[in-house]
Design a protein around this motif. Structure first.
Motif, PDB file in Angstrom:
ATOM      1  N   SER A 166       2.798   1.701  -3.357  1.00  0.00           N
ATOM      2  CA  SER A 166       1.901   2.203  -4.403  1.00  0.00           C
ATOM      3  C   SER A 166       1.657   3.693  -4.238  1.00  0.00           C
ATOM      4  O   SER A 166       1.623   4.449  -5.216  1.00  0.00           O
ATOM      5  CB  SER A 166       0.568   1.448  -4.355  1.00  0.00           C
ATOM      6  OG  SER A 166       0.738   0.094  -4.701  1.00  0.00           O
ATOM      7  N   ARG A 167       1.506   4.123  -2.983  1.00  0.00           N
ATOM      8  CA  ARG A 167       1.250   5.542  -2.729  1.00  0.00           C
ATOM      9  C   ARG A 167       2.465   6.390  -3.083  1.00  0.00           C
ATOM     10  O   ARG A 167       2.336   7.469  -3.662  1.00  0.00           O
ATOM     11  CB  ARG A 167       0.872   5.735  -1.259  1.00  0.00           C
ATOM     12  CG  ARG A 167       0.247   7.095  -0.980  1.00  0.00           C
ATOM     13  CD  ARG A 167      -0.262   7.168   0.432  1.00  0.00           C
ATOM     14  NE  ARG A 167       0.831   7.265   1.395  1.00  0.00           N
ATOM     15  CZ  ARG A 167       0.642   7.288   2.716  1.00  0.00           C
ATOM     16  NH1 ARG A 167      -0.575   7.168   3.209  1.00  0.00           N
ATOM     17  NH2 ARG A 167       1.665   7.401   3.529  1.00  0.00           N
ATOM     18  N   HIS A 183       0.831  -1.206   0.000  1.00  0.00           N
ATOM     19  CA  HIS A 183       0.000   0.000   0.000  1.00  0.00           C
ATOM     20  C   HIS A 183       0.864   1.254   0.000  1.00  0.00           C
ATOM     21  O   HIS A 183       0.629   2.197  -0.778  1.00  0.00           O
ATOM     22  CB  HIS A 183      -0.915  -0.020   1.228  1.00  0.00           C
ATOM     23  CG  HIS A 183      -1.587   1.286   1.510  1.00  0.00           C
ATOM     24  ND1 HIS A 183      -2.628   1.770   0.741  1.00  0.00           N
ATOM     25  CD2 HIS A 183      -1.352   2.221   2.471  1.00  0.00           C
ATOM     26  CE1 HIS A 183      -3.015   2.943   1.221  1.00  0.00           C
ATOM     27  NE2 HIS A 183      -2.264   3.246   2.268  1.00  0.00           N
ATOM     28  N   THR A 236      -2.496   3.559  -8.104  1.00  0.00           N
ATOM     29  CA  THR A 236      -3.772   3.479  -7.391  1.00  0.00           C
ATOM     30  C   THR A 236      -4.079   2.102  -6.847  1.00  0.00           C
ATOM     31  O   THR A 236      -4.997   1.950  -6.058  1.00  0.00           O
ATOM     32  CB  THR A 236      -4.922   3.891  -8.325  1.00  0.00           C
ATOM     33  OG1 THR A 236      -4.920   3.040  -9.478  1.00  0.00           O
ATOM     34  CG2 THR A 236      -4.763   5.343  -8.756  1.00  0.00           C
ATOM     35  N   GLU A 271      -2.860  -1.556  -4.937  1.00  0.00           N
ATOM     36  CA  GLU A 271      -1.851  -2.255  -4.157  1.00  0.00           C
ATOM     37  C   GLU A 271      -1.426  -3.544  -4.848  1.00  0.00           C
ATOM     38  O   GLU A 271      -0.465  -4.193  -4.437  1.00  0.00           O
ATOM     39  CB  GLU A 271      -2.396  -2.553  -2.758  1.00  0.00           C
ATOM     40  CG  GLU A 271      -2.696  -1.302  -1.950  1.00  0.00           C
ATOM     41  CD  GLU A 271      -3.393  -1.625  -0.642  1.00  0.00           C
ATOM     42  OE1 GLU A 271      -3.209  -2.765  -0.164  1.00  0.00           O
ATOM     43  OE2 GLU A 271      -4.108  -0.769  -0.102  1.00  0.00           O
TER      44      GLU A 271
END
Length: 328
Positions: free
Chosen positions: A158-159, A155, A164, A166
Motif C-alpha cells: 500500500s505504501r 502495508h 492509504t 492496507e
C-alpha cells in the motif's frame, strides 16, 4: 538436482533396477548419489546381475551433472553480459539502495546476516513488496520459520502504491499481492525441490515480460543448513555446497536477484560474524551485516563484501561502508 526417477524418461540406463538399488542405499536424488562413496557403491554393484550396466548408469548421471556446468566465457562475452544484464531492483529502503548503488543486483546472490531482531526479515518483506508493486515482477519467498507476514506485506505494498489503506481492494494492490509467492520450507531437501520447480519456471518465462520471477528470497538459509552441518560427516557440507551452487546458477543463468538471510555467531574479540563458516563465505556475491541500534527503531547495515567493488570502485561503496535505515 532432480530425483533419480525423473531422469528415466530421457536416460533409459537410469531405470527401475538402478533406482531400486540406489534406494536400498538411501540414494533417491542426484545429490544423494554425488555425496555417496561411489567406489564403495560400485563395489557392492559388482554382485548385481549386470554390474557393467550399473556403472554405465552412474557415468550417465555424472555426465548429466557435468552438462549443467556453464561453458567457459572469454573477456568480451563476460563484458557484454555485464553490460546487458547489469540491472538492479530497488528494495524500497533508500539508505540501502544508495549503499548498493540502486538495490539488489540481478545475477547475484546477496546475503543479509545479522542477529535476531536486526531487521533482516522486515527488510526482505519490504524488498519483496517493492519488487512486486513497483517493478511489476514476481517474487518467490521461501519462509523457513513462519516469519512471513501477509499483513506486513500488505502495508508495504500500500505504501509503495501510494494508497492509504492496507485493506485496499484496488486492482493494482491485488495484482501486486498476487505476485509474491510464499512457500513454507522446513528442510533443505524441500528447498531443493522448490528451487528445481523455480528453475523449470524460469526456463519457460520470457525475459522482460510483466510477471516474470526476478527476485528469490530465502528467509533463512542458515536455518536449513545449520542442522545438517552438525556431526563429523561430510554430507552436510556437500549439501551446503550444492545449495550454494544451485543458487548461483539460478542467479547467473536466469538473471534473477537472490537474497538469503543468515544468522550470526561469535567472531574475533566477541564481534558477530555470519554463520555457516568459511566454505559458505565464498558463495554470496554481496554480504551485508545488519544490526539494530539499541534504544531506537533504526537499523544499521554495512558492506562486508561486494564482488563489484574492485571493478567499479567509482560506483560502489568500499567494504566497511555503512548506513542506517528505519522500516516503519
Amino acid at each position: 538436482m532432480a530425483p533419480l526417477r525423473s531422469l528415466e524418461k530421457d536416460y533409459p540406463l537410469i531405470d527401475a533396477d538402478f533406482q531400486g538399488f540406489c534406494a536400498s542405499h538411501g540414494i533417491l536424488t542426484v545429490e544423494d548419489l554425488l555425496i555417496h562413496d561411489l567406489h564403495a557403491l560400485l563395489a557392492k554393484a559388482d554382485h548385481l546381475p549386470r554390474p557393467e550396466r550399473f556403472r554405465q548408469a552412474v557415468n550417465q548421471v555424472l555426465c548429466i551433472v557435468d552438462g549443467l556446468h556453464r561453458p567457459w566465457l572469454n573477456g568480451i562475452e563476460l563484458l557484454r553480459r555485464t553490460s546487458d544484464f547489469n540491472r538492479v531492483l530497488s528494495t524500497g529502503c533508500g539508505g540501502v539502495d544508495s549503499l548498493l548503488n540502486g538495490g539488489l543486483q540481478e545475477g547475484q546472490v546477496t546475503e543479509l546476516a545479522g542477529p535476531s531482531s536486526s531487521g533482516k526479515t522486515q527488510f526482505c518483506l519490504l524488498a519483496a513488496s517493492t519488487v512486486a508493486a513497483m517493478h511489476l515482477c514476481c517474487v518467490m519467498y521461501l519462509d523457513t520459520g513462519n516469519s512471513f507476514s501477509s499483513k506486513r506485506v500488505a502495508h508495504f505494498v500500500s505504501r509503495v502504491l501510494g494508497t492509504t489503506s492496507e485493506e485496499d481492494n484496488s486492482r493494482s494492490f491485488q495484482q501486486a499481492m498476487s505476485r509474491i509467492l510464499c512457500c513454507a520450507v522446513f528442510d533443505i531437501f524441500s528447498m531443493f525441490a522448490l528451487l528445481h520447480q523455480l528453475e523449470a519456471k524460469l526456463k519457460s518465462q520470457v525475459r522482460g515480460s510483466v510477471g516474470v520471477v526476478r527476485l528469490l528470497i530465502i528467509d533463512s538459509i542458515s536455518s536449513l543448513i545449520s542442522p545438517i552441518l552438525s556431526g563429523s560427516g561430510s554430507q552436510g557440507r556437500a549439501l551446503m555446497i550444492s545449495a550454494g551452487a544451485l543458487l548461483k546458477k539460478l542467479a547467473n543463468e536466469y538473471n534473477i536477484a537472490v537474497a538469503v538471510i543468515n544468522h550470526t555467531v561469535g567472531g574475533e574479540n566477541g564481534f558477530p560474524k555470519p554463520a555457516l563458516g568459511e566454505t559458505w563465505k565464498t558463495i554470496p556475491h554481496v554480504r551485508l551485516m545488519l544490526s539494530h541500534d539499541f534504544g531506537s527503531k533504526a537499523c544499521h547495515v554495512s558492506i562486508l563484501k561486494h564482488i563489484s567493488l574492485r571493478l567499479e570502485s567509482a560506483l560502489f561503496q568500499a567494504p566497511g561502508a555503512s548506513t542506517r535505515f528505519v522500516i516503519e
